[in-house]
Design a protein around this motif. Structure first.
Motif, mmCIF file in Angstrom:
data_model
loop_
_atom_site.group_PDB
_atom_site.id
_atom_site.type_symbol
_atom_site.label_atom_id
_atom_site.label_comp_id
_atom_site.label_asym_id
_atom_site.label_seq_id
_atom_site.Cartn_x
_atom_site.Cartn_y
_atom_site.Cartn_z
ATOM 1 N N CYS A 19 0.840 -1.375 -0.165
ATOM 2 C CA CYS A 19 -0.209 -0.008 0.069
ATOM 3 C C CYS A 19 0.810 1.171 0.051
ATOM 4 C CB CYS A 19 -0.789 0.067 1.116
ATOM 5 S SG CYS A 19 -2.499 -1.166 1.178
ATOM 6 N N GLY A 20 2.169 1.210 0.769
ATOM 7 C CA GLY A 20 2.816 2.139 0.771
ATOM 8 C C GLY A 20 3.574 2.680 -0.793
ATOM 9 N N ALA A 21 3.715 1.500 -1.222
ATOM 10 C CA ALA A 21 4.171 1.688 -2.863
ATOM 11 C C ALA A 21 2.990 2.297 -3.607
ATOM 12 C CB ALA A 21 4.581 0.381 -3.353
ATOM 13 N N LEU A 22 2.000 1.825 -3.642
ATOM 14 C CA LEU A 22 0.677 2.350 -4.324
ATOM 15 C C LEU A 22 0.576 3.812 -3.966
ATOM 16 C CD1 LEU A 22 -2.013 -0.600 -4.365
ATOM 17 C CD2 LEU A 22 -0.519 0.020 -6.411
ATOM 18 N N GLN A 23 0.791 4.300 -2.833
ATOM 19 C CA GLN A 23 0.423 5.401 -2.068
ATOM 20 C C GLN A 23 1.544 6.464 -3.038
ATOM 21 O OE1 GLN A 23 1.184 5.850 1.829
ATOM 22 N NE2 GLN A 23 1.339 7.961 1.891
ATOM 23 N N ASN A 24 2.918 5.891 -3.130
ATOM 24 C CA ASN A 24 3.784 6.682 -3.511
ATOM 25 C C ASN A 24 3.627 6.783 -5.300
ATOM 26 O OD1 ASN A 24 5.036 7.520 -1.495
ATOM 27 N ND2 ASN A 24 6.529 5.519 -1.532
ATOM 28 N N VAL A 42 -8.577 -0.233 -6.206
ATOM 29 C CA VAL A 42 -9.336 0.245 -5.195
ATOM 30 C C VAL A 42 -9.758 -1.279 -4.564
ATOM 31 C CG1 VAL A 42 -11.350 1.477 -4.351
ATOM 32 C CG2 VAL A 42 -9.968 2.464 -6.125
ATOM 33 N N ASP A 43 -10.331 -2.173 -5.135
ATOM 34 C CA ASP A 43 -10.802 -3.469 -4.778
ATOM 35 C C ASP A 43 -9.781 -4.085 -4.020
ATOM 36 O OD1 ASP A 43 -13.287 -3.042 -5.788
ATOM 37 O OD2 ASP A 43 -12.974 -4.134 -7.523
ATOM 38 N N VAL A 44 -8.449 -4.032 -4.341
ATOM 39 C CA VAL A 44 -7.385 -4.783 -3.765
ATOM 40 C C VAL A 44 -6.914 -4.090 -2.577
ATOM 41 C CG1 VAL A 44 -4.747 -5.256 -3.936
ATOM 42 C CG2 VAL A 44 -6.327 -5.619 -6.039
ATOM 43 N N VAL A 45 -7.135 -2.765 -2.482
ATOM 44 C CA VAL A 45 -6.860 -1.939 -1.364
ATOM 45 C C VAL A 45 -7.795 -2.178 -0.030
ATOM 46 C CG1 VAL A 45 -6.583 0.268 -0.273
ATOM 47 C CG2 VAL A 45 -5.319 -0.466 -2.369
ATOM 48 N N SER A 55 -4.201 -3.471 12.183
ATOM 49 C CA SER A 55 -3.086 -3.029 11.555
ATOM 50 C C SER A 55 -3.326 -1.573 11.225
ATOM 51 C CB SER A 55 -2.507 -4.137 10.155
ATOM 52 O OG SER A 55 -1.259 -3.394 9.917
ATOM 53 N N ALA A 56 -2.644 -0.736 12.363
ATOM 54 C CA ALA A 56 -2.986 0.587 11.972
ATOM 55 C C ALA A 56 -1.924 1.120 10.713
ATOM 56 C CB ALA A 56 -2.329 1.171 13.459
ATOM 57 N N GLY A 57 -0.793 0.611 10.844
ATOM 58 C CA GLY A 57 0.027 1.210 9.649
ATOM 59 C C GLY A 57 -0.397 0.673 8.395
ATOM 60 N N MET A 58 -0.886 -0.674 8.264
ATOM 61 C CA MET A 58 -1.747 -0.841 6.883
ATOM 62 C C MET A 58 -2.925 0.061 6.618
ATOM 63 S SD MET A 58 -3.125 -2.644 4.450
ATOM 64 C CE MET A 58 -4.493 -2.848 5.200
ATOM 65 N N GLN A 59 -3.359 0.035 7.567
ATOM 66 C CA GLN A 59 -4.674 0.972 7.432
ATOM 67 C C GLN A 59 -4.417 2.404 7.053
ATOM 68 O OE1 GLN A 59 -8.111 0.150 7.743
ATOM 69 N NE2 GLN A 59 -7.486 -1.808 7.932
ATOM 70 N N GLY A 60 -3.423 2.870 7.759
ATOM 71 C CA GLY A 60 -3.078 4.275 7.266
ATOM 72 C C GLY A 60 -2.443 4.360 5.844
ATOM 73 N N HIS A 61 -1.679 3.584 5.416
ATOM 74 C CA HIS A 61 -1.235 3.361 4.076
ATOM 75 C C HIS A 61 -2.411 3.251 3.197
ATOM 76 C CE1 HIS A 61 3.040 4.007 4.483
ATOM 77 N NE2 HIS A 61 3.174 2.999 5.450
ATOM 78 N N CYS A 63 -5.529 4.098 3.500
ATOM 79 C CA CYS A 63 -6.301 5.173 3.483
ATOM 80 C C CYS A 63 -5.502 6.297 2.647
ATOM 81 C CB CYS A 63 -6.534 5.750 4.814
ATOM 82 S SG CYS A 63 -7.763 4.857 5.878
ATOM 83 N N ALA A 64 -4.212 6.416 2.758
ATOM 84 C CA ALA A 64 -3.760 7.366 2.031
ATOM 85 C C ALA A 64 -3.665 7.110 0.345
ATOM 86 C CB ALA A 64 -2.212 7.350 2.338
#
Length: 80
Positions: A19-24, A42-45, A55-61, A63-64
């Motif tokens: 998710c962090g990679a997609l975010q970037n 979107v469906d994957v996320v 997982s707060a970190g996963m949820q944060g990424h 959402c971003a």
């Protein structure tokens, strides 16, 4: 690849990094954002968000990612 995966404690960690990679990739890049949405990103996320609710970190990424995908893109906002 196995050695790389050994750095992660759980699949949630890998989902967070994905998710962090997609975010970037979609940050301030309208063409990437359009492609990610059209390819089902979107469906994957959202699926990852459901799978790793605690997982707060996963949820944060995640959402971003959703925020970046919809930022300044009326078509993506409608799809999302």
């Amino acid at each position: 690849a196995t050695a790389m995966c050994a750095d992660y404690n759980t699949t949630a960690d890998m989902e967070e990094q994905a998710c962090g990679a997609l975010q970037n990739l979609c940050a301030n890049h309208e063409a990437n954002a359009r492609r990610i949405v059209k390819m089902g990103g979107v469906d994957v996320v959202l699926s990852a968000m459901r799978a790793y609710e605690t997982s707060a970190g996963m949820q944060g990424h995640a959402c971003a990612v959703i925020g970046n995908l919809s930022a300044n893109n009326a078509e993506n906002k409608t799809r999302i």
